[in-house]
Enzyme design. Structure first.
Site, mmCIF file in Angstrom:
data_model
loop_
_atom_site.group_PDB
_atom_site.id
_atom_site.type_symbol
_atom_site.label_atom_id
_atom_site.label_comp_id
_atom_site.label_asym_id
_atom_site.label_seq_id
_atom_site.Cartn_x
_atom_site.Cartn_y
_atom_site.Cartn_z
ATOM 1 N N LYS A 12 43.853 48.192 40.894
ATOM 2 C CA LYS A 12 45.252 47.932 41.300
ATOM 3 C C LYS A 12 46.018 47.363 40.117
ATOM 4 C CE LYS A 12 44.877 43.180 41.395
ATOM 5 N NZ LYS A 12 45.471 42.303 40.400
ATOM 6 N N ASP A 137 41.930 39.099 46.774
ATOM 7 C CA ASP A 137 42.388 40.482 46.548
ATOM 8 C C ASP A 137 41.590 41.516 47.347
ATOM 9 O OD1 ASP A 137 44.303 39.704 44.777
ATOM 10 O OD2 ASP A 137 43.255 40.351 42.974
HETATM 11 O O1 C5P Z 1 39.943 34.908 45.442
HETATM 12 P P1 C5P Z 1 39.430 35.146 44.074
HETATM 13 O O2 C5P Z 1 38.067 34.555 43.884
HETATM 14 O O3 C5P Z 1 39.510 36.555 43.613
HETATM 15 O O4 C5P Z 1 40.413 34.351 43.092
HETATM 16 C C1 C5P Z 1 40.024 33.986 41.798
HETATM 17 C C2 C5P Z 1 40.628 32.647 41.445
HETATM 18 O O5 C5P Z 1 42.044 32.784 41.330
HETATM 19 C C3 C5P Z 1 40.425 31.592 42.497
HETATM 20 O O6 C5P Z 1 39.240 30.881 42.255
HETATM 21 C C4 C5P Z 1 41.629 30.692 42.325
HETATM 22 O O7 C5P Z 1 41.397 29.797 41.274
HETATM 23 C C5 C5P Z 1 42.706 31.649 41.846
HETATM 24 N N1 C5P Z 1 43.642 32.069 42.919
HETATM 25 C C6 C5P Z 1 44.571 31.166 43.392
HETATM 26 N N2 C5P Z 1 45.449 31.541 44.387
HETATM 27 C C7 C5P Z 1 45.426 32.794 44.882
HETATM 28 C C8 C5P Z 1 44.486 33.734 44.409
HETATM 29 C C9 C5P Z 1 43.600 33.340 43.416
HETATM 30 O O8 C5P Z 1 44.631 30.023 42.940
HETATM 31 N N3 C5P Z 1 46.302 33.115 45.839
#
Ligand code: C5P
Length: 303
Positions: A12, A137
């Protein structure tokens, strides 16, 4: 035992991304516009009697339980109380640490693939809660196409106006950690400016008026602080993309990939040629609409 299954796990880009603030759960409240593009990893799922394992030659992809694809398989097994195992082989083509959602896409592809292989009949809807728990995501990759992401980015809504275009994608080859970029946003190193540009974009789309230039990416400054060596290159790439007529030129997610969205294939190829001469690793790919994405999964059209 069921047969092995080969699936495509698409990348994406974020056409726009607004950070509205820090949430109680440590994540950030976002508004973003996701767009599937035709860059994909190839995943083969091979049935195994009990264990879940992963094979991948890319040096930055973990081959243990920290791999999000393995966690997806384990979470699904637990959810439906299946004892079958699977070997997940990932051929990486999506740049790692590129802001293109590769790891999240792999997790969603494993959920959708195993749903089919184990004949569970859950579908994207039935997998949504599991996907949310795996990462912010992941739910988008159950949906695909052009979609609005709210909350942590995990509340996803398909847009009525699905974009069709050409994407010039530049991978500077400098992986950036998303978590590190978000903590820079928190440290206040980057002034945050909240706006309603994404809502304007969506409502203008409904009225049939273009509004691409109002989109921004609130993570861009923090990403450039995280990887200062990139800054000059990103500015140059965006200048070329805009000069050649890109509707949108931006960093995707937390970077480091930069893209330009074009209506015209020839203009996209011209931009790509200029950047290629500059020595940038660049490719031209198409966007995928919601229906095109669903077709790759053998899912019916959305009415
Ligand atoms: O959810 P995911 O593990 O893919 O996200 C990676 C990092 O990005 C999270 O550990 C967080 O620190 C940050 N993040 C965030 N807010 C979001 C999405 C991601 O702070 N809405």
């Amino acid at each position: 035992m069921p047969r092995a299954l080969q699936v495509k796990s698409y990348a994406k880009i974020n056409l726009g991304l607004e950070v509205l603030g820090l949430r109680q759960d440590g994540y950030h409240e976002l508004r973003t516009l996701f767009q599937t593009i035709d860059v994909h990893d190839d995943i083969v799922l091979r049935p195994r009697p009990r264990a879940v394992s992963v094979r991948c030659r890319h040096r930055l992809v973990p081959r243990d339980r920290t791999n999000l694809a393995v966690r997806a398989a384990e979470a699904l097994r637990k959810h439906v109380q299946v004892s079958s195992g699977v070997e997940i082989e990932i051929e990486k083509r999506i740049p790692v640490g590129g802001g293109l959602g590769g790891g999240s896409s792999n997790a969603a592809a494993v959920l959708l693939g195993l749903d089919r292989m184990w004949r569970l009949g859950l579908g994207p809807h039935g997998l949504h809660r599991l996907a949310r728990r795996l990462g912010a995501d992941v739910p988008f990759f159950l949906l695909g196409g052009t979609a609005l992401g709210l909350g942590r980015g995990d509340e996803v809504y398909p847009l009525r106006r699905q974009l069709r275009g050409w994407v010039v994608l530049v991978d500077p080859g400098v992986p950036i950690s998303t978590a590190a970029v978000f903590s820079r946003v928190d440290a206040g190193l980057t002034p945050r400016e909240n706006s309603n540009s994404i809502f304007y974009f969506v409502s203008r789309g409904l009225e049939g008026i273009g509004g691409d230039r109002i989109l921004t990416n609130d993570l861009e400054e923090a990403a450039m602080e995280e990887a200062p060596a990139l800054k000059e290159r990103v500015v140059r790439v965006r200048d070329v993309l805009r000069g050649e007529g890109a509707r949108i030129d931006a960093l995707s997610g937390s970077g480091s990939s930069v893209f330009g969205l074009f209506d015209d294939a020839r203009a996209a190829r011209r931009a790509s040629a200029v950047l290629g001469k500059d020595g940038m690793p660049v490719r031209v790919v198409r966007t995928l609409t919601l229906d095109q994405y669903r077709r790759t999964w053998g899912l019916p059209r959305v009415r």
